[in-house]
Write an enzyme that holds these catalytic residues in place. Structure first.
Site, PDB file in Angstrom:
ATOM      1  N   ARG A 166      -2.388   0.524  -4.026  1.00 21.18           N
ATOM      2  CA  ARG A 166      -3.117   1.035  -2.857  1.00 21.18           C
ATOM      3  C   ARG A 166      -4.453   0.335  -2.579  1.00 21.18           C
ATOM      4  O   ARG A 166      -5.101   0.639  -1.577  1.00 21.18           O
ATOM      5  CB  ARG A 166      -3.339   2.551  -2.961  1.00 21.18           C
ATOM      6  N   ASP A 167      -4.881  -0.578  -3.417  1.00 19.62           N
ATOM      7  CA  ASP A 167      -6.143  -1.274  -3.112  1.00 19.62           C
ATOM      8  C   ASP A 167      -6.086  -2.725  -3.590  1.00 19.62           C
ATOM      9  O   ASP A 167      -7.017  -3.220  -4.228  1.00 19.62           O
ATOM     10  CB  ASP A 167      -7.331  -0.554  -3.750  1.00 19.62           C
ATOM     11  N   ILE A 168      -4.994  -3.405  -3.274  1.00 15.99           N
ATOM     12  CA  ILE A 168      -4.860  -4.811  -3.645  1.00 15.99           C
ATOM     13  C   ILE A 168      -5.738  -5.648  -2.736  1.00 15.99           C
ATOM     14  O   ILE A 168      -5.651  -5.558  -1.510  1.00 15.99           O
ATOM     15  CB  ILE A 168      -3.395  -5.269  -3.538  1.00 15.99           C
ATOM     16  N   THR A 203      -9.105  -0.677   1.540  1.00 19.80           N
ATOM     17  CA  THR A 203     -10.173  -1.557   2.013  1.00 19.80           C
ATOM     18  C   THR A 203      -9.822  -2.112   3.384  1.00 19.80           C
ATOM     19  O   THR A 203      -8.732  -2.664   3.559  1.00 19.80           O
ATOM     20  CB  THR A 203     -10.390  -2.714   1.016  1.00 19.80           C
TER      21      THR A 203
END
Length: 253
Positions: free
Chosen positions: A48-50, A94
């Site tokens: 979920r935040d690569i 992000t």
């Protein structure tokens, strides 16, 4: 990590610009780490935040996927044994890396990670940030690709590179960044394509930079309270183990 983050080396001011071979190896290492989360972790995990600042580089420039603070466990089978393909959740992540379909529907899937990784691939190719001066990297690369000017936006610090390999890498990145979830490849397909591109590199390049043999997925921030994940995941994967389409068995430690 001794060589910081991938983002550190994609900056215009980078003191150590990375060659295409090193960047491709980092992309392959990160993809294999995420494939582990999607297929080998029990239960599977959606990162979920690569983003490029969450991909760390060790002393040999091997990639490690980090920061699980926003990660969610994949859905479990329901009472009838069916497994939902998404998790309904508040949108987090992000800007610039967010899957547009997840943003609109609040349905998090493994393809959300694929989209984010595709944005990282575009960063690797162009050296640009996902959003800069009001311009979105996916839109800008798509425009250049459609107009036949894709090589005009390749990072000037990339040095010499095989044209066909870069073309295939661009094509893969843009497939990962499709707006529709179903139009994106699975992470296994991403890994197989990257391995194919790796095998296309000149032998002189691959001798200097061997493909990633070990991917370590390290948790650098605590997961949500509902998660029950170990701190380290290690996989010993050779550069061609997934060409057959069979994911290796990997044991958490």
């Amino acid at each position: 990590m001794s060589n910081g983050t991938l983002r550190d080396h994609l900056s215009v001011r980078s003191a150590k610009p990375l060659s295409f071979t090193t960047r491709l190896r980092a992309a392959l290492g990160a993809a294999k780490g995420i494939l582990y989360l999607h297929t080998e972790a029990d239960p599977p995990i959606f990162h979920r935040d690569i983003k490029s600042s969450n991909i760390l580089l060790d002393s040999k420039y091997l990639a490690k996927v980090a920061d699980f603070g926003l990660s969610r466990l994949a859905p479990l089978p329901d009472t009838e044994g069916d497994v939902p393909n998404h998790v309904s959740t508040v949108v987090k992540g992000t800007p610039g890396y967010l899957d547009p379909e997840y943003f609109l529907t609040r349905k998090l899937t493994d393809k959300s990670d694929v989209y984010s990784l595709g944005v990282v691939f575009l960063e690797i190719l162009t050296g640009r940030h996902p959003i800069s001066h009001g311009k979105n990297i996916v839109r800008e690369v798509n425009r250049a690709y459609q107009s036949g000017k894709i090589f005009s936006i390749i990072d000037g610090q990339l040095g010499s590179y095989p044209l066909e390999c870069v073309e295939r890498f661009v094509t893969l990145a843009l497939k990962c960044c499709q707006n529709e979830t179903d139009a994106r490849p699975s992470m296994a397909e991403v890994v197989r394509t990257l391995e194919t591109i790796w095998l296309m590199l000149p032998e002189s390049d691959t001798k200097v930079a061997e493909p990633p043999m070990t991917n370590v997925v390290k948790m650098t921030s605590p997961p949500s309270s509902s998660s029950n994940m170990n701190n380290y995941y290690t996989s010993e994967v050779s550069g061609s183990d997934l060409v057959s389409g069979v994911a290796p068995t990997i044991t958490p430690r």
